[in-house]
Design a protein around this motif. Structure first.
Motif, mmCIF file in Angstrom:
data_model
loop_
_atom_site.group_PDB
_atom_site.id
_atom_site.type_symbol
_atom_site.label_atom_id
_atom_site.label_comp_id
_atom_site.label_asym_id
_atom_site.label_seq_id
_atom_site.Cartn_x
_atom_site.Cartn_y
_atom_site.Cartn_z
ATOM 1 N N GLN A 67 124.640 113.681 8.638
ATOM 2 C CA GLN A 67 125.641 112.466 8.748
ATOM 3 C C GLN A 67 125.360 111.767 10.460
ATOM 4 N N ASP A 72 124.903 108.813 6.801
ATOM 5 C CA ASP A 72 125.417 108.887 5.465
ATOM 6 C C ASP A 72 126.394 110.133 5.277
ATOM 7 N N ASN A 74 129.229 111.934 2.563
ATOM 8 C CA ASN A 74 129.851 112.202 1.373
ATOM 9 C C ASN A 74 131.341 112.599 1.790
#
Length: 114
Positions: A67, A72, A74
């Motif tokens: 991350q 990115d 989740n």
């Protein structure tokens, strides 16, 4: 839990406390993310990967590294990290209580935990 896991290594402790800082820090600045990523990448090869408390931390740690490097996420890193840190807290609390109970029965012999 078996005492063979006491104490955790310096690398294990660094991983644990860095993960705690990542989870508890509300406003993560870019320079912090860079520092945490560098610390985690440095200690990862040295942690006790077969330790029953450390092993589950590796997923969230890799997730946070990914991350911080790519942006990115989740969102799972946070919830997985909270769960494994709670497990760590329970384990240390239970082990510390065992030591406390032993010290109560033998007050002249005090064990210091690291």
């Amino acid at each position: 839990m078996a005492e063979k896991w006491d104490p955790v290594t310096a690398a294990d402790q660094t991983l644990i406390f860095t993960l705690m800082e990542i989870v508890f820090e509300i406003h993560k600045r870019p320079e912090q993310k860079k520092m945490w990523t560098a610390i985690l990448q440095d200690v990862l090869p040295h942690v006790s990967q077969d330790h029953p408390i450390i092993a589950p931390m590796l997923g969230p740690v890799h997730g946070y590294i990914r991350q911080f490097e790519t942006g990115d996420t989740n969102g799972r890193e946070y919830y997985d990290a909270i769960a494994v840190l709670a497990d760590f807290g329970r384990w240390r609390a239970a082990r510390s209580y065992e030591v406390f109970q032993a010290q109560k029965s033998q007050p002249e012999e005090k064990e210091t935990q690291t």
